[in-house]
Design a protein around this motif. Structure first.
Motif, PDB file in Angstrom:
ATOM      1  N   TRP A   1       0.815  -1.211   0.000  1.00  0.00           N
ATOM      2  CA  TRP A   1       0.000   0.000   0.000  1.00  0.00           C
ATOM      3  C   TRP A   1       0.854   1.271   0.000  1.00  0.00           C
ATOM      4  O   TRP A   1       0.337   2.370   0.076  1.00  0.00           O
ATOM      5  CB  TRP A   1      -0.945   0.012   1.194  1.00  0.00           C
ATOM      6  N   MET A   2       2.194   1.101  -0.074  1.00  0.00           N
ATOM      7  CA  MET A   2       3.087   2.249  -0.166  1.00  0.00           C
ATOM      8  C   MET A   2       3.426   2.534  -1.637  1.00  0.00           C
ATOM      9  O   MET A   2       3.027   1.791  -2.543  1.00  0.00           O
ATOM     10  CB  MET A   2       4.356   1.989   0.652  1.00  0.00           C
ATOM     11  N   ASP A   3       4.178   3.614  -1.886  1.00  0.00           N
ATOM     12  CA  ASP A   3       4.428   4.058  -3.265  1.00  0.00           C
ATOM     13  C   ASP A   3       5.912   4.364  -3.491  1.00  0.00           C
ATOM     14  O   ASP A   3       6.287   5.512  -3.748  1.00  0.00           O
ATOM     15  CB  ASP A   3       3.572   5.296  -3.557  1.00  0.00           C
TER      16      ASP A   3
ATOM     17  N   SER B   1       8.923   8.710   2.753  1.00  0.00           N
ATOM     18  CA  SER B   1       7.869   7.707   2.907  1.00  0.00           C
ATOM     19  C   SER B   1       6.671   8.163   2.073  1.00  0.00           C
ATOM     20  O   SER B   1       6.032   9.164   2.395  1.00  0.00           O
ATOM     21  CB  SER B   1       7.464   7.557   4.381  1.00  0.00           C
TER      22      SER B   1
ATOM     23  N   HIS C   1       3.002   7.107  -0.188  1.00  0.00           N
ATOM     24  CA  HIS C   1       1.917   6.128  -0.257  1.00  0.00           C
ATOM     25  C   HIS C   1       0.968   6.468  -1.400  1.00  0.00           C
ATOM     26  O   HIS C   1       0.991   7.574  -1.951  1.00  0.00           O
ATOM     27  CB  HIS C   1       1.148   6.085   1.066  1.00  0.00           C
TER      28      HIS C   1
ATOM     29  N   THR D   1      -4.111   4.335   4.166  1.00  0.00           N
ATOM     30  CA  THR D   1      -3.244   5.447   4.513  1.00  0.00           C
ATOM     31  C   THR D   1      -4.031   6.601   5.130  1.00  0.00           C
ATOM     32  O   THR D   1      -3.509   7.326   5.981  1.00  0.00           O
ATOM     33  CB  THR D   1      -2.485   5.956   3.274  1.00  0.00           C
TER      34      THR D   1
END
Length: 603
Positions: free
Chosen positions: A219-221, A299, A301, A307
């Motif tokens: 679910w992160m980017d 960081s 997302h 998120t």
């Protein structure tokens, strides 16, 4: 304030992720105020502070966790524990549930690429778990105001927010408290061992490190960051991006994002020469070595519910701990915090150009970097674990079990009989609903029978089919209700068993107390007898003292008389001396006169 059992669903030890770190740090701080027992699915291999006991259990094995539950009065547990240990929800004591990790929303992203049927089943399990947690918990803890609003809505829908609770706690702060993720109270200190420079190829002292310190979750980017790196390297050739990409130390499945990010870096020609991956999970006690080597933290997302309702992630809080500015995506709790305190840069979701621009400024504008670094460090001081735990301490001070609804216990044998009768009736309906009577063997007569019967049987078949579908739906609803009743009965059966056990323990304690009272009574009787003896001896001593005093008085009286007599004798003696002196004087005077007369006569 009584003792507390803390249950972590994640591993706690030399290598641990956010959920384990949270439980470990909370346990360390709470142990300064009350006795705490902390348990996790694996042995905890960390130095223990005073007043903190540790243990472990086997995930999914009820027997391994049962001794801890039996001995506990107050429990603070991550809600996900109940997915493998539903017996937690049957515990009759005070249960405080930590909902800081929105698992139901997290799994929507984790299982996004799985078959739809599997995703639906997982979503149902997650929603059932959340409903059970919100139904059972006596108190709740979350990490942000957004989460608190989310869970208050769930509690309201389940009927947990009642007038009686509102009368006692108008804003529900004692029902659901905010305990954010915190920053270590211990200042960051490098061990002196190299972490990234000199360990990874093409990463030396001349390079400036951009660090992705959190996990590469689905679910992160991280892809947006990798796409920004060609622009960053064009302006800052010494910049190097490092991902901490080690495998999660717990039971979390491997994420697809890790390989996807590697592949993107390779496609851009940056893998190993601009973008690097550190392939081990960093030990918790060594994280300062890695963080302090970096100049900027990142960081990012994607846009989704996880998120939006996530806590400020543990690794972002580590950025504040070491006083490094962060580059984060917009629209989550971390972005709001960083923007408010100017502790980094907030960029639009998925905008690689914006990411590249803010990284270039932070790497080249020393004054801007220094300002944001100082703000990050100041924010870290405000968010120490010893401070953020205060609301949990207030909750623990007044924690008590909430009122729970009582329900009748179903009769299992009677329900089984009713289900068997119902299922038999459904099977008969399944066999007869089409209404297919026997027809003549004569073709012409069979044709006439079929068309005549069609006029009557067709509506009846439709009605029978609808009735059968209704029966299916009703049967499913009854089964669900029955299961619910049995679950509730099981809970109350466990509760009764616990109460029975407590009664037995109290009975034994009463017996022991009675025996102790008898022993104390015997001791009191012996003491009473001793007191009587002492009283008699005291009376005798008092009489002797009285006699002694009387004797002393007589003796004193005699002494006074003797002194008077001696005084009188002294006075008489003095009078005699005076008389003697007068006589002597007269004699001397007489002698003197005689002597004088003799002398005159001689002359």
């Amino acid at each position: 304030m009584s003792s507390l059992l803390i249950i972590s669903h994640d591993v706690i030890g030399q290598r641990m992720a956010g959920p384990g770190i949270r439980m470990w740090e909370l346990a360390r701080v709470l142990a300064r105020h009350l006795p705490v027992t902390l348990i996790a699915p694996q042995p905890i291999d960390l130095p223990l502070p005073a007043n903190l006991r540790c243990g472990h259990y086997t995930w999914g094995d009820a027997a391994s966790i049962e001794p801890y539950l039996r001995a506990a009065t107050n429990i603070f547990a991550n809600g996900y524990v109940a997915s493998a240990h539903p017996e937690l929800l049957n515990h009759p004591g005070c249960l405080i549930i930590d909902l800081y990790d929105p698992v139901a929303l997290e799994n929507l992203e984790l299982f996004r690429n799985h078959p739809l049927a599997e995703r639906q089943e997982q979503a149902k399990r997650d929603s059932d778990l959340l409903r059970a947690l919100l139904t059972r918990g006596d108190h709740f803890v979350c990490a942000t105001e957004r989460q608190r609003d989310l869970y208050i809505g769930g509690l309201l829908a389940l009927g947990r927010i009642t007038p009686a609770i509102i009368d006692q706690d108008p804003l529900l702060h004692q029902f659901i408290a905010i305990v954010p993720f915190g920053v270590s109270d211990d200042p960051p200190q490098a061990s002196g061992q190299p972490a990234l420079r000199g360990v990874l190829d093409d990463l030396g002292t001349e390079h400036t490190i951009i660090l992705w310190s959190g996990g590469l979750w689905d679910w992160m980017d991280p892809s947006t960051l990798v796409r920004a790196m060609p622009h960053v390297l064009a302006h800052v050739p010494t910049a190097r991006l490092v991902f901490l990409a080690g495998r999660h130390p717990g039971q979390v499945p491997e994420m697809a994002t890790v390989q996807q990010t590697r592949q993107l870096a390779a496609d851009l020609g940056l893998l190993g020469c601009g973008v690097h991956f550190y392939n081990e999970w960093v030990p918790y006690q060594r994280r300062a070595d890695f963080l302090l080597e970096a100049k900027v933290m990142v960081s990012l997302h994607r846009a989704h519910l996880e998120t939006r309702y996530a806590a400020v992630r543990s690794r972002i809080l580590d950025h504040f701990w070491v006083g490094r500015p962060s580059v984060v995506s917009a629209d989550d709790a971390a972005a709001d915090l960083i923007k408010e305190h100017q502790a980094g840069e907030v960029v639009p979701i998925g905008d690689s150009q914006a990411v590249g621009a803010v990284l270039i400024r932070l790497l080249t504008d020393h004054q801007h970097w220094t300002h944001q670094s100082a703000n990050a460090a100041a924010l870290g001081q405000r968010l120490r674990w010893s401070g953020v735990v205060s609301s949990l301490l207030r909750l623990l001070k007044d924690a008590h079990p909430k009122e729970r609804l009582s329900m009748p216990v179903p009769d299992g044998s009677r329900l089984a009989t009713l289900q068997r009768v119902r299922n038999d009736a459904i099977r008969v309906q399944e066999q007869l609903w089409k209404i297919e009577p026997s027809l003549s063997t004569n073709p012409l007569l069979r044709f006439v029978q079929r068309h005549i019967l069609q006029l009557f049987t067709s509506p009846q078949r439709d009605y029978n089919a609808a009735a059968l579908r209704s029966m299916y739906a009703l049967a499913e609803q009854i089964d669900q209700t029955t299961q619910l009743l049995f679950n509730v009965a099981s809970q109350y059966g466990n509760h009764i068993n616990w109460l029975d056990q407590r009664v037995q323990e109290l009975t034994q304690q009463i017996r022991e107390s009675t025996q102790q009272m008898q022993e104390l009574t015997q001791q009191m009787q012996e003491l009473s007898q001793q007191m009587q003896e002492l009283s008699q001896r005291s009376d005798m001593l008092e009489l002797r003292v009285t006699n002694l005093e009387s004797g002393v008085q007589d003796h004193n009286h005699r002494q006074v008389q003797e002194i008077h007599q001696i005084g009188q004798q002294i006075r008489d003696f003095a009078d005699q001396i005076v008389g003697l002196e007068e006589t002597t004087s007269q004699i001397l005077a007489y002698i003197g006169g005689v002597y004088t007369s003799s002398s005159q006569q001689t002359e």
